[in-house]
Scaffold this motif. Sequence first.
Motif, PDB file in Angstrom:
ATOM      1  N   GLY A  94       0.969  -0.937  -0.167  1.00 40.05           N
ATOM      2  CA  GLY A  94       0.622   0.253   0.130  1.00 40.05           C
ATOM      3  C   GLY A  94       0.988   1.587  -0.033  1.00 40.05           C
ATOM      4  O   GLY A  94       0.448   2.010  -0.243  1.00 40.05           O
ATOM      5  N   GLN A  95       1.805   1.157   0.545  1.00 38.24           N
ATOM      6  CA  GLN A  95       3.049   2.535   0.391  1.00 38.24           C
ATOM      7  C   GLN A  95       4.481   1.767  -0.161  1.00 38.24           C
ATOM      8  O   GLN A  95       4.827   0.834   0.459  1.00 38.24           O
ATOM      9  N   THR A  96       4.707   2.450  -0.649  1.00 36.79           N
ATOM     10  CA  THR A  96       6.496   2.372  -1.769  1.00 36.79           C
ATOM     11  C   THR A  96       7.560   1.723  -1.159  1.00 36.79           C
ATOM     12  O   THR A  96       7.853   0.852  -0.602  1.00 36.79           O
ATOM     13  N   ASN A  97       7.404   2.734   0.185  1.00 36.17           N
ATOM     14  CA  ASN A  97       8.500   2.727   1.424  1.00 36.17           C
ATOM     15  C   ASN A  97       8.088   2.066   2.240  1.00 36.17           C
ATOM     16  O   ASN A  97       9.085   1.327   3.247  1.00 36.17           O
ATOM     17  N   MET A 278      -1.231   8.949   4.348  1.00 36.85           N
ATOM     18  CA  MET A 278      -0.913   9.629   4.747  1.00 36.85           C
ATOM     19  C   MET A 278       1.176   9.044   4.899  1.00 36.85           C
ATOM     20  O   MET A 278       0.614   7.652   3.994  1.00 36.85           O
ATOM     21  N   ASP A 279       1.896   9.382   4.085  1.00 40.55           N
ATOM     22  CA  ASP A 279       2.580   8.827   3.059  1.00 40.55           C
ATOM     23  C   ASP A 279       4.680   8.805   4.837  1.00 40.55           C
ATOM     24  O   ASP A 279       4.468   9.823   5.665  1.00 40.55           O
ATOM     25  N   ARG A 296      -3.933   7.990  10.459  1.00 46.37           N
ATOM     26  CA  ARG A 296      -4.205   7.254   8.670  1.00 46.37           C
ATOM     27  C   ARG A 296      -4.453   8.747   7.866  1.00 46.37           C
ATOM     28  O   ARG A 296      -4.236   8.559   6.811  1.00 46.37           O
ATOM     29  N   HIS A 297      -5.372  10.029   8.466  1.00 50.84           N
ATOM     30  CA  HIS A 297      -5.721  10.909   7.903  1.00 50.84           C
ATOM     31  C   HIS A 297      -4.756  12.407   8.112  1.00 50.84           C
ATOM     32  O   HIS A 297      -4.913  12.565   9.318  1.00 50.84           O
ATOM     33  N   TRP A 298      -4.935  13.252   7.603  1.00 50.93           N
ATOM     34  CA  TRP A 298      -4.373  13.905   7.600  1.00 50.93           C
ATOM     35  C   TRP A 298      -5.016  15.397   8.349  1.00 50.93           C
ATOM     36  O   TRP A 298      -5.193  16.042   9.517  1.00 50.93           O
TER      37      TRP A 298
END
Length: 332
Positions: A94-97, A278-279, A296-298
């Motif tokens: 879900g997040q590349t990092n 969020m990243d 989970r949210h900004w």
Amino acid sequence: MPEGHSVHRIARQFDRNFVGREVRASSPQGRFSEGAEFLSGRELLEAKAVGKQMFLGFDGDAWLRVHLGLYGAWDFAGEILVDPTIASANGRMGQTNQRGTDLDAPILDDAGENSLTSIGAPRRTRVHVRMSEQTKGLEDEGDQWPPPVVGQVRVRLLTDVTCADLRGPTACHVQTPDEMLATIAKLGPDPLVGDPAEGEERFTAAVRKKGTPIALLLMDQAVVSGIGNVYRAEMLFRARLNPHTPGKQVPEDVVRELWRDWVRLLAIGVETGQMMTMDDLSPDEYRAAMASRDDRHWVYHRAGLPCRVCGTEIALEEIGARKLYWCPSCQR
């Protein structure tokens, strides 16, 4: 209201468990009796989602159009074969990092946003699972088959081993192929339907010619498909864009980045079953965010709390009869 990622996940469940099989249809509630009788006994040939709407194609050129709206939900029961293309919500996808992070236990959302496919795939099991924005998780259904009807079930679709119950939809009716195509033609582009590059051009052109505030345009399903209240607030914050800015005053490069961000966020939502916005989170932060939407949210649902970036109090207002969360400092 279920946003685009949820509807795509539901369509994938139908693709795995109903397509290619004869389906018995009924309307326990009675409000879809004629349509159910018309569809019953037909083979399901195709399941597809466009934005917040789903279309089930049966043999004989019959389509079932479903829009869940604010209160609709699908409940699946029986032998459910999970789509293996959707990863488990174990913090690794879900997040590349985050790829390669060693988080071995599934993460269960305390707000109930998970669906079966975000818990483990592929597998075959006898379970009961609700597919909606407020998924209730798994429950043991016992040995009774078909499962008992619970509540106001508008439509029950049944194969020999799998059951899907629809409750509370805004729209549920049979369409001809031409009617189905006409419905889709009225919808804005969906990153998972057709060419995303063409979708970007359609979205950019639609936004740039309108004087409507961008916050309203993102929720207009004729401009772009699938974005709801959560993604709208988060995308505008991620772009540091004032929600009241008229579409035609938003720089073209910013409009294009909004589309590309939607492409990214929708893919993450379909993969994980959660609206992760969020990243660059640490493994611990990512696990916490996957387990609780509060992390989970900004800005969404954070009215009165300090902005995660600048500390300004997150504002809440009503626009287009929906709640809008934003940071007056970051989104000037």
